[in-house]
Motif scaffolding. Structure first.
Motif, PDB file in Angstrom:
ATOM      1  N   UNK A  12      -8.524   3.451  10.699  1.00 45.17           N
ATOM      2  CA  UNK A  12      -8.300   4.786  11.254  1.00 45.17           C
ATOM      3  C   UNK A  12      -7.851   5.763  10.177  1.00 45.17           C
ATOM      4  N   UNK A  13      -8.242   7.027  10.372  1.00 46.44           N
ATOM      5  CA  UNK A  13      -7.763   8.128   9.545  1.00 46.44           C
ATOM      6  C   UNK A  13      -7.049   9.112  10.473  1.00 46.44           C
ATOM      7  N   UNK A  14      -5.764   9.266  10.261  1.00 52.31           N
ATOM      8  CA  UNK A  14      -4.947  10.167  11.068  1.00 52.31           C
ATOM      9  C   UNK A  14      -4.002  10.915  10.131  1.00 52.31           C
ATOM     10  N   UNK A  15      -3.297  11.941  10.616  1.00 52.94           N
ATOM     11  CA  UNK A  15      -2.384  12.672   9.732  1.00 52.94           C
ATOM     12  C   UNK A  15      -1.347  11.789   9.062  1.00 52.94           C
ATOM     13  N   UNK A  16      -0.995  10.672   9.706  1.00 50.17           N
ATOM     14  CA  UNK A  16      -0.015   9.760   9.091  1.00 50.17           C
ATOM     15  C   UNK A  16      -0.573   9.036   7.875  1.00 50.17           C
ATOM     16  N   UNK A  17      -1.894   9.052   7.707  1.00 51.83           N
ATOM     17  CA  UNK A  17      -2.457   8.422   6.530  1.00 51.83           C
ATOM     18  C   UNK A  17      -3.811   7.797   6.779  1.00 51.83           C
ATOM     19  N   UNK A  18      -4.461   7.434   5.685  1.00 50.03           N
ATOM     20  CA  UNK A  18      -5.769   6.776   5.699  1.00 50.03           C
ATOM     21  C   UNK A  18      -5.527   5.268   5.641  1.00 50.03           C
ATOM     22  N   UNK A  19      -5.732   4.605   6.778  1.00 55.33           N
ATOM     23  CA  UNK A  19      -5.471   3.167   6.841  1.00 55.33           C
ATOM     24  C   UNK A  19      -6.336   2.369   5.900  1.00 55.33           C
ATOM     25  N   UNK A  20      -7.571   2.821   5.664  1.00 52.33           N
ATOM     26  CA  UNK A  20      -8.466   2.076   4.773  1.00 52.33           C
ATOM     27  C   UNK A  20      -7.955   2.112   3.336  1.00 52.33           C
ATOM     28  N   UNK A  21      -7.533   3.279   2.877  1.00 53.75           N
ATOM     29  CA  UNK A  21      -7.025   3.395   1.508  1.00 53.75           C
ATOM     30  C   UNK A  21      -5.761   2.559   1.331  1.00 53.75           C
ATOM     31  N   UNK A  22      -4.883   2.603   2.333  1.00 52.17           N
ATOM     32  CA  UNK A  22      -3.655   1.799   2.267  1.00 52.17           C
ATOM     33  C   UNK A  22      -3.982   0.322   2.113  1.00 52.17           C
ATOM     34  N   UNK A  23      -4.959  -0.148   2.892  1.00 53.90           N
ATOM     35  CA  UNK A  23      -5.330  -1.564   2.832  1.00 53.90           C
ATOM     36  C   UNK A  23      -6.005  -1.901   1.513  1.00 53.90           C
ATOM     37  N   UNK A  24      -6.892  -1.026   1.059  1.00 50.98           N
ATOM     38  CA  UNK A  24      -7.629  -1.296  -0.173  1.00 50.98           C
ATOM     39  C   UNK A  24      -6.686  -1.499  -1.349  1.00 50.98           C
ATOM     40  N   UNK A  25      -5.641  -0.703  -1.416  1.00 50.71           N
ATOM     41  CA  UNK A  25      -4.657  -0.860  -2.488  1.00 50.71           C
ATOM     42  C   UNK A  25      -4.023  -2.248  -2.419  1.00 50.71           C
ATOM     43  N   UNK A  26      -3.633  -2.666  -1.221  1.00 53.13           N
ATOM     44  CA  UNK A  26      -3.008  -3.983  -1.095  1.00 53.13           C
ATOM     45  C   UNK A  26      -3.992  -5.125  -1.275  1.00 53.13           C
ATOM     46  N   UNK A  27      -5.251  -4.926  -0.877  1.00 53.13           N
ATOM     47  CA  UNK A  27      -6.267  -5.946  -1.171  1.00 53.13           C
ATOM     48  C   UNK A  27      -6.335  -6.180  -2.684  1.00 53.13           C
ATOM     49  N   UNK A  28      -6.374  -5.094  -3.443  1.00 55.92           N
ATOM     50  CA  UNK A  28      -6.472  -5.208  -4.904  1.00 55.92           C
ATOM     51  C   UNK A  28      -5.243  -5.895  -5.488  1.00 55.92           C
ATOM     52  N   UNK A  29      -4.085  -5.611  -4.920  1.00 53.17           N
ATOM     53  CA  UNK A  29      -2.847  -6.205  -5.431  1.00 53.17           C
ATOM     54  C   UNK A  29      -2.748  -7.687  -5.124  1.00 53.17           C
ATOM     55  N   UNK A  30      -3.223  -8.115  -3.968  1.00 50.47           N
ATOM     56  CA  UNK A  30      -2.877  -9.458  -3.485  1.00 50.47           C
ATOM     57  C   UNK A  30      -4.021 -10.446  -3.343  1.00 50.47           C
ATOM     58  N   UNK A  31      -5.204  -9.991  -2.974  1.00 47.48           N
ATOM     59  CA  UNK A  31      -6.294 -10.936  -2.710  1.00 47.48           C
ATOM     60  C   UNK A  31      -6.727 -11.637  -3.993  1.00 47.48           C
TER      61      UNK A  31
END
Length: 283
Positions: A247-266
């Protein structure tokens, strides 16, 4: 093969009053979120014209992946491949649809299913269901409240499939041939986001699996939570970044948030094309 955009799953075996209630919930949610999504899109528009916020860094600081698949101990795990997340008739489409379409998520998930079946890889689906008793929880997080309010993933009961066919909790029509082939593991439901509340790890371990190709919905919620739990359980995890969305809402872009953590942890972050190439090379 069913054309998702031509098929109306809400009409199949759905009580008339259920359709009316669901349509009302979906309509109200869409009205509430349309302005929010538009606000977010406008704020991101100028930056996106310059460079995609999802582009790989030009000078990465983190070491590259060295994950190599061994198909004898690998599994494709697809989370929530369900109508409420991935179909225009689903209750979340107002805020998730743009991300699903941008990443070609529906087709990419099917491509992964096809490749896994072609190479006889263990395949598992971890679904999200809510039963009537789940609506009496005494406390919830923000998105739990929202999911319960809009009737997301609702089922009549754990032993009752009345109204399931074509409902928001049902599989996307084009995935049924892969999921309902008698070979795919369908785990018990996860209830919040992660697989610590279902039997996914047990099912994989019992098949000698310790490598997971992870895809499904949605990126910063169930996919990220499954990734974290699988890593903690000692699995090697490759996330397929364009076989998810958020989801993309004013609170933030959920995809971008996840992508950063995918790169950090996967252990690896692949595109669908790269995942299929890895599977083919390992065959």
């Amino acid at each position: 093969m069913c054309n998702c955009h031509d098929h109306d799953p809400q009409k199949a075996n759905q009580p008339a009053h259920g359709m009316t209630r669901r349509a009302a919930l979906r309509g109200g949610f869409a009205a509430t979120t349309a302005a929010a999504a538009a606000t977010f899109a406008g704020a991101q528009g100028a930056a996106a014209m310059d460079k995609s916020p999802y582009a790989e860094p030009a000078e990465p600081a983190l070491p590259p992946s060295d994950m190599k698949l061994d198909l004898s101990r690998a599994a494709l795990v697809v989370i929530d491949p369900q109508i409420d997340f991935l179909h225009p008739k689903g209750v979340t489409w107002g805020v998730i649809g743009p991300s699903v379409e941008e990443h070609n998520t529906v087709q990419n998930i099917e491509t992964l299913f096809k490749s896994a079946k072609q190479h006889d890889i263990t395949t598992a689906v971890s679904p999200h269901y809510y039963y009537p008793t789940d609506h009496s929880w005494k406390f919830e997080g923000a998105l739990e409240k929202l999911m319960h309010k809009i009737g997301m993933f609702n089922r009549a009961g754990p032993l009752d499939l009345d109204g399931f066919e074509g409902s928001g909790a049902d599989w996307m029509p084009q995935y049924k041939q892969y999921i309902e082939d008698g070979k795919t593991i369908v785990t018990s439901p996860h209830k919040v986001y992660g697989n610590d509340t279902n039997d996914l790890s047990l099912q994989l371990r019992k098949r000698g699996v310790d490598q997971v190709i992870l895809a499904g919905m949605s990126a910063n919620l169930c996919v990220e939570s499954h990734m974290r739990e699988l890593l903690e359980d000692g699995f090697e995890v490759a996330v397929v970044k364009d076989a998810t969305a958020a989801a993309k809402v004013p609170e933030g872009d959920g995809y971008l948030a996840a992508l950063i953590n995918f790169r950090y942890m996967a252990n690896a972050v692949w595109t669908t094309e790269e995942a299929v190439a890895q599977i083919t090379a390992a065959a």
